[in-house]
Design an enzyme around this catalytic site. Structure first.
Site, PDB file in Angstrom:
ATOM      1  N   GLY A  11       0.770  -1.233  -0.095  1.00 11.15           N
ATOM      2  CA  GLY A  11      -0.075  -0.134   0.110  1.00 11.15           C
ATOM      3  C   GLY A  11       1.015   1.246  -0.021  1.00 11.15           C
ATOM      4  NE  ARG A  72      -2.376  -4.122  -1.575  1.00 12.09           N
ATOM      5  CZ  ARG A  72      -2.219  -3.196  -0.335  1.00 12.09           C
ATOM      6  NH1 ARG A  72      -1.308  -3.774   0.285  1.00 12.09           N
ATOM      7  NH2 ARG A  72      -2.936  -2.394  -0.106  1.00 12.09           N
ATOM      8  CG  ASP A 103       3.349  -7.143   8.413  1.00 11.52           C
ATOM      9  OD1 ASP A 103       4.138  -7.612   9.492  1.00 11.52           O
ATOM     10  OD2 ASP A 103       2.298  -8.283   8.119  1.00 11.52           O
ATOM     11  N   GLY A 104       3.705  -6.570   4.911  1.00  9.51           N
ATOM     12  CA  GLY A 104       4.037  -7.848   3.781  1.00  9.51           C
ATOM     13  C   GLY A 104       5.164  -7.688   3.120  1.00  9.51           C
ATOM     14  CB  THR A 125       2.241   0.440   6.415  1.00 11.75           C
ATOM     15  OG1 THR A 125       0.874   0.358   6.556  1.00 11.75           O
ATOM     16  CG2 THR A 125       2.721   0.353   8.119  1.00 11.75           C
ATOM     17  CG  ASP A 127      -2.579  -0.783   7.622  1.00 10.03           C
ATOM     18  OD1 ASP A 127      -3.297   0.043   7.304  1.00 10.03           O
ATOM     19  OD2 ASP A 127      -2.640  -1.775   6.894  1.00 10.03           O
ATOM     20  CG  ASP A 129       0.486  -3.327  10.014  1.00 12.74           C
ATOM     21  OD1 ASP A 129       1.030  -2.620   9.412  1.00 12.74           O
ATOM     22  OD2 ASP A 129      -0.218  -4.278   9.441  1.00 12.74           O
ATOM     23  NE  ARG A 171      -4.225  -4.895   4.401  1.00 13.23           N
ATOM     24  CZ  ARG A 171      -2.972  -5.326   3.702  1.00 13.23           C
ATOM     25  NH1 ARG A 171      -1.951  -5.999   4.323  1.00 13.23           N
ATOM     26  NH2 ARG A 171      -2.805  -5.257   2.394  1.00 13.23           N
ATOM     27  CB  ALA A 186     -15.641   8.476  17.986  1.00  6.75           C
ATOM     28  CD  GLU A 187     -20.549  10.212  20.161  1.00  7.49           C
ATOM     29  OE1 GLU A 187     -20.134  10.029  19.037  1.00  7.49           O
ATOM     30  OE2 GLU A 187     -20.715  11.382  21.062  1.00  7.49           O
ATOM     31  NE  ARG A 211     -23.136   9.805  26.928  1.00  7.57           N
ATOM     32  CZ  ARG A 211     -22.721   8.661  26.433  1.00  7.57           C
ATOM     33  NH1 ARG A 211     -23.040   7.674  27.148  1.00  7.57           N
ATOM     34  NH2 ARG A 211     -22.255   8.712  25.521  1.00  7.57           N
ATOM     35  NE  ARG A 247     -28.447   9.562   5.198  1.00  4.00           N
ATOM     36  CZ  ARG A 247     -29.699   9.084   5.380  1.00  4.00           C
ATOM     37  NH1 ARG A 247     -30.037   8.189   6.243  1.00  4.00           N
ATOM     38  NH2 ARG A 247     -30.709   9.958   4.937  1.00  4.00           N
ATOM     39  CG  HIS A 253      -8.280   3.530  -1.488  1.00  2.00           C
ATOM     40  ND1 HIS A 253      -9.222   2.643  -1.543  1.00  2.00           N
ATOM     41  CD2 HIS A 253      -7.077   2.784  -1.499  1.00  2.00           C
ATOM     42  CE1 HIS A 253      -8.819   1.549  -1.476  1.00  2.00           C
ATOM     43  NE2 HIS A 253      -7.506   1.417  -1.492  1.00  2.00           N
ATOM     44  CD  GLN A 255      -9.152   5.984   5.740  1.00  2.00           C
ATOM     45  OE1 GLN A 255      -9.065   5.725   6.954  1.00  2.00           O
ATOM     46  NE2 GLN A 255      -9.929   5.313   4.994  1.00  2.00           N
ATOM     47  NE  ARG A 256      -2.986   3.255   0.274  1.00  2.00           N
ATOM     48  CZ  ARG A 256      -3.440   2.031  -0.403  1.00  2.00           C
ATOM     49  NH1 ARG A 256      -4.093   0.876   0.225  1.00  2.00           N
ATOM     50  NH2 ARG A 256      -3.399   1.794  -1.465  1.00  2.00           N
TER      51      ARG A 256
HETATM   52  P1  ADP Z   1       2.211  -3.765   2.856  1.00  2.00           P
HETATM   53  O1  ADP Z   1       3.555  -4.119   2.489  1.00  2.00           O
HETATM   54  O2  ADP Z   1       1.566  -2.429   2.657  1.00  2.00           O
HETATM   55  O3  ADP Z   1       1.579  -4.604   4.165  1.00  2.00           O
HETATM   56  P2  ADP Z   1       1.005  -6.202   1.458  1.00  2.00           P
HETATM   57  O4  ADP Z   1       0.650  -7.062   2.755  1.00  2.00           O
HETATM   58  O5  ADP Z   1       0.022  -6.168   0.282  1.00  2.00           O
HETATM   59  O6  ADP Z   1       1.454  -4.788   1.614  1.00  2.00           O
HETATM   60  O7  ADP Z   1       2.365  -6.764   0.906  1.00  2.00           O
HETATM   61  C1  ADP Z   1       3.273  -6.133  -0.104  1.00  2.00           C
HETATM   62  C2  ADP Z   1       3.785  -7.094  -0.955  1.00  2.00           C
HETATM   63  O8  ADP Z   1       4.733  -7.701  -0.354  1.00  2.00           O
HETATM   64  C3  ADP Z   1       3.044  -8.216  -1.370  1.00  2.00           C
HETATM   65  O9  ADP Z   1       2.156  -7.946  -2.487  1.00  2.00           O
HETATM   66  C4  ADP Z   1       4.079  -9.339  -1.780  1.00  2.00           C
HETATM   67  O10 ADP Z   1       4.572  -9.102  -2.989  1.00  2.00           O
HETATM   68  C5  ADP Z   1       4.980  -9.010  -0.771  1.00  2.00           C
HETATM   69  N1  ADP Z   1       4.754 -10.104   0.380  1.00  2.00           N
HETATM   70  C6  ADP Z   1       3.792 -10.216   1.353  1.00  2.00           C
HETATM   71  N2  ADP Z   1       3.937 -11.208   1.908  1.00  2.00           N
HETATM   72  C7  ADP Z   1       5.114 -11.949   1.559  1.00  2.00           C
HETATM   73  C8  ADP Z   1       5.882 -13.041   2.131  1.00  2.00           C
HETATM   74  N3  ADP Z   1       5.245 -13.621   3.184  1.00  2.00           N
HETATM   75  N4  ADP Z   1       7.021 -13.418   1.709  1.00  2.00           N
HETATM   76  C9  ADP Z   1       7.330 -12.748   0.401  1.00  2.00           C
HETATM   77  N5  ADP Z   1       6.812 -11.558   0.113  1.00  2.00           N
HETATM   78  C10 ADP Z   1       5.712 -11.034   0.481  1.00  2.00           C
HETATM   79  O1  F6P Z   2      -2.425  -1.724   4.029  1.00  2.00           O
HETATM   80  C1  F6P Z   2      -2.623  -0.477   3.945  1.00  2.00           C
HETATM   81  C2  F6P Z   2      -4.391  -0.433   3.636  1.00  2.00           C
HETATM   82  O2  F6P Z   2      -4.603   0.854   3.177  1.00  2.00           O
HETATM   83  C3  F6P Z   2      -5.079  -0.953   4.562  1.00  2.00           C
HETATM   84  O3  F6P Z   2      -5.521  -0.167   5.687  1.00  2.00           O
HETATM   85  C4  F6P Z   2      -6.666  -1.266   3.641  1.00  2.00           C
HETATM   86  O4  F6P Z   2      -7.270  -2.419   4.360  1.00  2.00           O
HETATM   87  C5  F6P Z   2      -5.859  -1.974   2.507  1.00  2.00           C
HETATM   88  O5  F6P Z   2      -4.619  -1.236   2.503  1.00  2.00           O
HETATM   89  C6  F6P Z   2      -6.473  -1.511   1.241  1.00  2.00           C
HETATM   90  O6  F6P Z   2      -6.059  -2.281   0.263  1.00  2.00           O
HETATM   91  P1  F6P Z   2      -5.970  -2.029  -1.294  1.00  2.00           P
HETATM   92  O7  F6P Z   2      -5.329  -0.469  -1.575  1.00  2.00           O
HETATM   93  O8  F6P Z   2      -5.316  -2.895  -2.138  1.00  2.00           O
HETATM   94  O9  F6P Z   2      -7.725  -1.559  -1.714  1.00  2.00           O
END
Ligand code: ADP
Ligand code: F6P
Length: 323
Positions: A11, A72, A103-104, A125, A127, A129, A171, A186-187, A211, A247, A253, A255-256
């Site tokens: 992302g 991705r 993280d990914g 990121t 997130d 995280d 996420r 926020a409530e 309230r 509502r 997006h 946010q990004r």
């Molecule tokens: P972010 O890095 O923002 O968390 P993703 O979770 O989509 O986003 O991960 C980004 C990319 O990192 C994935 O599309 C993939 O190419 C790579 N990736 C994710 N998990 C793994 C993994 N376990 N091993 C190797 N590459 C990974």
């Molecule tokens: O990891 C960043 C993030 O913006 C998450 O908060 C959200 O759930 C996800 O990516 C959205 O993914 P995409 O941009 O692939 O729709």
């Protein structure tokens, strides 16, 4: 080191371009050529690399997104793709790689590290995280965008005496919901770590009505089990009487996107420049993160194997403030 490469992956996050600019500037200062990999790991596997250009970086350093593009690319989980990426880097005489991502993406960095290629991750990121770093590039901008949106929703909600379910990103990590919920008053705050069943959400919103609140807002993480759709469905199908008009807003997006805040520009600049210096000094297999207002290097092995916990005391504070 004569040549390194940088990739933006996963992302996108506001501040990635500022990080690229500082990487280029630091590289130039140290006499290192910096190659940019296009389209995340997909481009890395295809060997799609260009030398970063000063002018393009200067023109875009304060813009959101990433001039290199991101992707991705699930195939990068396969060892064969990872080995091809390492081969491409070596064939292009690249001696070290920087991975700007979440993280990914850092799981991908760790894989490259285990294949014996020098790599340093840069925490990025919205997130927030990533394990081991207090904050990542993009979080501050996303939070400010969310707060502005919640303020805007608040004025229209009050005029119509409505309750809003607002979905925010994150996420499986509820940081954005928790922080924005606290900062906006926020409530209800719903995160994957502290789920709330729909009847409980309704009870909190009714209590807010009793309230004397003229409107109410529930901030909900997109990755929560009880997401905005589930809660809306419950309210529409099970309740004869709901004290507010309902509502739903999915912030999505926005946010990004948009230009990074001062903090994100600063953080990106610090992490980017430090990571180049660290590569030059022989550091590898680490994430450049931010701890107690300074750059810190966290082993990628920890980043991919440990889970970042949402602060329980912060969550309790959110609960107390929402009453
Ligand atoms: P972010 O890095 O923002 O968390 P993703 O979770 O989509 O986003 O991960 C980004 C990319 O990192 C994935 O599309 C993939 O190419 C790579 N990736 C994710 N998990 C793994 C993994 N376990 N091993 C190797 N590459 C990974
Ligand atoms: O990891 C960043 C993030 O913006 C998450 O908060 C959200 O759930 C996800 O990516 C959205 O993914 P995409 O941009 O692939 O729709």
């Amino acid at each position: 080191m004569k040549r390194i490469a940088v990739v933006t992956s996963g992302g996108d996050a506001p501040g990635m371009n500022a990080a690229l600019n500082s990487i280029y500037q630091m590289g130039t200062d140290l006499g290192i050529e910096v190659m940019g990999v296009r389209r995340g790991y997909e481009g890395l596997v295809e060997g799609d690399m260009v030398a970063l250009q000063h002018r393009e970086l200067r023109e875009n350093m304060n813009e959101g997104g990433t001039i290199l593009g991101s992707a991705r690319f699930e195939l990068f989980k396969d060892e064969e793709a990872q080995l091809r990426a390492v081969r491409n880097l070596r064939d292009a005489d690249v001696e070290g790689l920087l991975v700007i991502g979440g993280d990914g993406s850092q799981r991908g960095s760790f894989a490259i590290h285990r294949h014996g290629f020098p790599v340093i991750g840069i925490a990025s990121t919205v997130d927030n995280d990533l394990y081991g770093t207090d904050i990542s590039i993009g979080v501050d901008t996303a939070l400010n965008t969310i707060i502005e949106s919640l303020d805007r929703i608040g004025t229209t909600a009050e005029s119509h005496r409505r309750a809003f379910l607002v979905e925010v990103m994150g996420r499986k990590y509820g940081y954005l919901a928790l922080m924005s919920g606290i900062a906006s008053g926020a409530e209800v705050i719903i995160t994957p770590e502290f789920e709330m069943e729909p009847p409980e959400v309704v009870r909190e919103l009714h209590l807010a009505h009793e309230r004397g609140n003229r409107y109410a807002i529930a901030v909900v993480t997109d990755g929560a089990k009880n997401n905005v759709r589930k809660i809306e469905e419950y309210i529409r199908e099970h309740l004869d009487e709901f004290h507010f008009e309902l509502r739903v807003t999915i912030l999505g997006h926005v946010q990004r996107g948009g230009p990074p805040t001062v903090f994100d520009r600063y953080l990106a600049t610090r992490l980017g420049s430090s990571a180049v210096q660290a590569l030059q000094d022989g550091k590898k297999g680490v994430l450049a993160g931010w701890k107690c207002y300074e750059v810190e290097y966290i082993p990628l092995e920890d980043v991919v194997s440990k889970r970042k916990e949402l602060s329980v005391s912060l969550w309790r504070l959110g609960q107390m403030l929402s009453k």
